[in-house]
Design a protein around this motif. Structure first.
Motif, mmCIF file in Angstrom:
data_model
loop_
_atom_site.group_PDB
_atom_site.id
_atom_site.type_symbol
_atom_site.label_atom_id
_atom_site.label_comp_id
_atom_site.label_asym_id
_atom_site.label_seq_id
_atom_site.Cartn_x
_atom_site.Cartn_y
_atom_site.Cartn_z
ATOM 1 N N GLN A 34 0.834 -1.205 0.000
ATOM 2 C CA GLN A 34 0.000 0.000 0.000
ATOM 3 C C GLN A 34 0.870 1.257 0.000
ATOM 4 O OE1 GLN A 34 -2.772 0.310 3.250
ATOM 5 N NE2 GLN A 34 -3.824 2.043 2.326
ATOM 6 N N GLY A 35 1.930 1.244 0.783
ATOM 7 C CA GLY A 35 2.852 2.378 0.810
ATOM 8 C C GLY A 35 3.496 2.616 -0.542
ATOM 9 N N GLU A 36 3.873 1.539 -1.212
ATOM 10 C CA GLU A 36 4.443 1.678 -2.554
ATOM 11 C C GLU A 36 3.423 2.264 -3.520
ATOM 12 O OE1 GLU A 36 5.865 -2.133 -3.780
ATOM 13 O OE2 GLU A 36 7.735 -1.906 -2.680
ATOM 14 N N ALA A 37 2.178 1.832 -3.405
ATOM 15 C CA ALA A 37 1.132 2.339 -4.298
ATOM 16 C C ALA A 37 0.967 3.840 -4.137
ATOM 17 C CB ALA A 37 -0.192 1.626 -4.017
ATOM 18 N N MET A 38 1.012 4.310 -2.909
ATOM 19 C CA MET A 38 0.864 5.745 -2.673
ATOM 20 C C MET A 38 2.024 6.525 -3.299
ATOM 21 S SD MET A 38 -1.982 5.897 -1.229
ATOM 22 C CE MET A 38 -2.602 4.306 -1.744
ATOM 23 N N GLN A 39 3.219 5.956 -3.234
ATOM 24 C CA GLN A 39 4.382 6.629 -3.821
ATOM 25 C C GLN A 39 4.343 6.614 -5.348
ATOM 26 O OE1 GLN A 39 7.725 4.580 -2.110
ATOM 27 N NE2 GLN A 39 7.580 5.667 -0.160
ATOM 28 N N LEU A 40 3.741 5.586 -5.926
ATOM 29 C CA LEU A 40 3.721 5.432 -7.381
ATOM 30 C C LEU A 40 2.506 6.068 -8.053
ATOM 31 C CD1 LEU A 40 4.720 1.665 -7.528
ATOM 32 C CD2 LEU A 40 6.109 3.587 -8.354
ATOM 33 N N ALA A 41 1.548 6.495 -7.287
ATOM 34 C CA ALA A 41 0.253 6.911 -7.824
ATOM 35 C C ALA A 41 0.352 7.936 -8.945
ATOM 36 C CB ALA A 41 -0.637 7.432 -6.707
ATOM 37 N N GLN A 42 1.183 8.933 -8.813
ATOM 38 C CA GLN A 42 1.265 9.985 -9.816
ATOM 39 C C GLN A 42 2.090 9.595 -11.030
ATOM 40 O OE1 GLN A 42 -0.429 12.898 -9.808
ATOM 41 N NE2 GLN A 42 -1.450 12.071 -8.014
ATOM 42 N N ARG A 43 3.200 8.923 -10.807
ATOM 43 C CA ARG A 43 4.113 8.676 -11.922
ATOM 44 C C ARG A 43 3.914 7.341 -12.629
ATOM 45 N NH1 ARG A 43 7.687 7.904 -7.409
ATOM 46 N NH2 ARG A 43 8.676 5.874 -7.566
ATOM 47 N N ALA A 44 3.258 6.396 -11.979
ATOM 48 C CA ALA A 44 3.035 5.078 -12.594
ATOM 49 C C ALA A 44 1.709 4.506 -12.100
ATOM 50 C CB ALA A 44 4.191 4.144 -12.270
ATOM 51 N N PRO A 45 0.593 5.066 -12.570
ATOM 52 C CA PRO A 45 -0.711 4.667 -12.027
ATOM 53 C C PRO A 45 -1.049 3.185 -12.199
ATOM 54 C CG PRO A 45 -0.964 6.301 -13.792
ATOM 55 C CD PRO A 45 0.494 6.128 -13.549
ATOM 56 N N GLN A 46 -0.633 2.571 -13.301
ATOM 57 C CA GLN A 46 -0.938 1.144 -13.484
ATOM 58 C C GLN A 46 -0.173 0.283 -12.492
ATOM 59 O OE1 GLN A 46 -0.131 0.677 -17.682
ATOM 60 N NE2 GLN A 46 -2.321 0.791 -18.156
ATOM 61 N N LEU A 47 1.067 0.629 -12.253
ATOM 62 C CA LEU A 47 1.861 -0.099 -11.263
ATOM 63 C C LEU A 47 1.303 0.141 -9.862
ATOM 64 C CD1 LEU A 47 4.248 -1.949 -10.792
ATOM 65 C CD2 LEU A 47 5.729 0.060 -10.759
ATOM 66 N N ALA A 48 0.872 1.362 -9.605
ATOM 67 C CA ALA A 48 0.263 1.677 -8.307
ATOM 68 C C ALA A 48 -0.993 0.834 -8.101
ATOM 69 C CB ALA A 48 -0.060 3.160 -8.214
ATOM 70 N N GLN A 49 -1.793 0.694 -9.145
ATOM 71 C CA GLN A 49 -3.008 -0.116 -9.052
ATOM 72 C C GLN A 49 -2.672 -1.568 -8.738
ATOM 73 O OE1 GLN A 49 -6.179 0.792 -8.972
ATOM 74 N NE2 GLN A 49 -6.731 -1.350 -8.642
ATOM 75 N N ARG A 50 -1.635 -2.091 -9.356
ATOM 76 C CA ARG A 50 -1.217 -3.476 -9.085
ATOM 77 C C ARG A 50 -0.769 -3.631 -7.629
ATOM 78 N NH1 ARG A 50 -1.898 -8.426 -8.761
ATOM 79 N NH2 ARG A 50 -0.068 -9.729 -8.903
ATOM 80 N N ARG A 51 -0.049 -2.637 -7.131
ATOM 81 C CA ARG A 51 0.393 -2.686 -5.731
ATOM 82 C C ARG A 51 -0.809 -2.656 -4.783
ATOM 83 N NH1 ARG A 51 4.514 -4.059 -7.926
ATOM 84 N NH2 ARG A 51 6.594 -3.316 -7.433
#
Length: 75
Positions: A34-51
């Motif tokens: 979940q923490g990784e998803a929050m960090q990735l949300a802006q720059r890599a939304p698809q990866l954030a969604q997977r996280r």
């Protein structure tokens, strides 16, 4: 990736292998994802969604192995 993150996930998974009903190990992996998803949300939304999907899986798994585990309920 981040060495501490990798080590943490490795040891939590080792814990799960040794004690498959230990809910905090599942929950803590979920927290990491979940923490990784929050960090990735802006720059890599698809990866954030997977996280987030992985986090959800591990949170749900913590509740399956121990329905009384409060942190699992809170996440």
């Amino acid at each position: 990736i981040i060495p501490n993150r990798d080590s943490a996930i490795y040891y939590y998974k080792q814990t799960i292998r040794a004690a498959p009903v230990y809910a905090p190990a599942y929950n803590n992996i979920g927290v990491i994802y979940q923490g990784e998803a929050m960090q990735l949300a802006q720059r890599a939304p698809q990866l954030a969604q997977r996280r987030l999907e992985l986090a959800s899986y591990y949170y749900n798994r913590s509740m399956e192995v121990n329905p009384a585990y409060q942190d699992g309920k809170d996440n």
